[in-house]
Structure formats: structure tokens, C-alpha cells
Design an enzyme around this catalytic site. Sequence first.
Site, PDB file in Angstrom:
ATOM      1  N   HIS A   6      84.136  23.883  12.101  1.00 25.13           N
ATOM      2  CA  HIS A   6      85.156  24.211  13.285  1.00 25.13           C
ATOM      3  C   HIS A   6      86.677  24.168  12.666  1.00 25.13           C
ATOM      4  CE1 HIS A   6      85.228  23.827  17.646  1.00 25.13           C
ATOM      5  NE2 HIS A   6      86.179  23.004  17.244  1.00 25.13           N
TER       6      HIS A   6
ATOM      7  N   GLU B  49      73.232  26.512  17.292  1.00 26.80           N
ATOM      8  CA  GLU B  49      73.657  25.481  18.067  1.00 26.80           C
ATOM      9  C   GLU B  49      73.627  24.942  19.347  1.00 26.80           C
ATOM     10  OE1 GLU B  49      77.221  25.871  14.157  1.00 26.80           O
ATOM     11  OE2 GLU B  49      77.689  25.954  16.656  1.00 26.80           O
TER      12      GLU B  49
ATOM     13  N   HIS C  81      75.406  29.242  18.906  1.00 22.17           N
ATOM     14  CA  HIS C  81      75.363  28.612  20.173  1.00 22.17           C
ATOM     15  C   HIS C  81      75.806  28.954  21.855  1.00 22.17           C
ATOM     16  CE1 HIS C  81      77.385  24.282  20.853  1.00 22.17           C
ATOM     17  NE2 HIS C  81      76.622  24.517  21.978  1.00 22.17           N
TER      18      HIS C  81
END
Length: 237
Positions: free
Chosen positions: A190, A70, A43
Site C-alpha cells: 500500500h 485479496e 482484488h
Amino acid sequence: MTKLSVNINKIATIRNARGGNNPDVQQVALDCERFGADGITVHPRPDERHIRYADVVNLKPLLRTEFNIEGYPQKSFMNLVGSVRPTQVTLVPDSPEQITSNAGWDTCTHYDFLTDIVTELREQGIRTSIFVDANPDMVEKAAEIGADRVELYTELYASAYAADPDAAVAPFVRAAETARRCGIGLNAGHDLSLENLAFFKQHIPWLDEVSIGHALVCDALYLGLEQTIRRYKECLQ
């Protein structure tokens, strides 16, 4: 079997704390693959506080598993993924200053914007996933937008799991059933961990992929990276 994609952002955070190249992000990614990971997730953020844009470019030719990038689809991000062409791009609604993701997209409000982004990515042959809360309406709109998958934001599940696992997972099952009914794939991520992952998988057995970084790296401090990846894979069997 649900695939495990290892998010290596935290490895880059440790490297960046001292400068230099220790730990070596590329080598850790290759080790994750060697130890059984089905994919690597990164990310990159605009301030490059962990994974750098150069890391993304350097990783692409080395990886043999799926590469998931991401990020918020600003121009620099879209240029990066357009040049790298990963297996999957996961679109998140994070602002640049956020420490970590803390909500999914409102796919109703941002319908037109996300439709344009998803169309652009699909024209480049990149699988698209939209990060959403466990809300069937958001999942339905993501399907209408043309996303290949949604990724369910699982922090609320993780925080409620210890008190009442069945209640914690229930809204995610409903959202997952909506995704299956709409004909799109399903990812999750997450705060998934060795404590709560197997229960989540048990209740959503058609889950395509989980992306796990923070908890996995923390576990690896005690168990070692190879043993940790093995245990996460066992949770997904």
C-alpha cells in the site's frame, strides 16, 4: 530476494471505463510476468468496479507465477477462491463501498472469525496472509490464528517517509521482527513506490513479498511497463 507481485486492478479500471477489452487485462498480466514480476495480485470487489470475478477465473490457468487474490472473506469471495485455488489469499477488512484499503484487521476482536476463514483456506491448500497494521499485537494474534503470513499495511510509512524515513520505518521493523519471532512470513503493501521501497527493504531484508499496483501503473505511464518492473525489482535486491 523479496518477490514483487504486481497488482493489476488499475489496468482493469482503465478497461472498464470504456467497455470492451482495451487494455487487455490478461495480456498485461502475462506481460508483467514476462518483464520479471514474481506474481500477480488482484482484488475483486463485489461491485466489480475493476477486476471482475470472471477475470480471476480466466487468469488462473494462464499465469506461471504466484497468484495472490485479496479481498474481504464474504461468501461470494470464498466461493471464488475455493474454485480458483490461487497460491495465496490475502484477507482484508474492507467494506464493499471502500475505494481502497485503509486499515488492517483487528486480529484480537476478529480472532474467531479469522480462525475459521484461515482454517477453511488452509484445508484447500491455499497460503493465507492477513492484512494488518504495523502493530506487534496484531501480528502475534495473526500467528495464533494460524495465518502463514501477514501483510503490513504501509500507507503510514509512505506518508511519513519524506519527512523522516527512520521514524517512518521504525514501527514496521518492530512488527516485522515480531512476525519473524512468531515464525510466520511477511508481506507488505500500500503506497510503496520507487521513492520509498528500497529503504523499506533495506531495513526489513527478510521481507517475503511486496504487492504494488497504483504507484507502479502510474510510473509505467512515463517509463513503460517493462522498465518500471525492472526498477521495482532493483529496489528489492
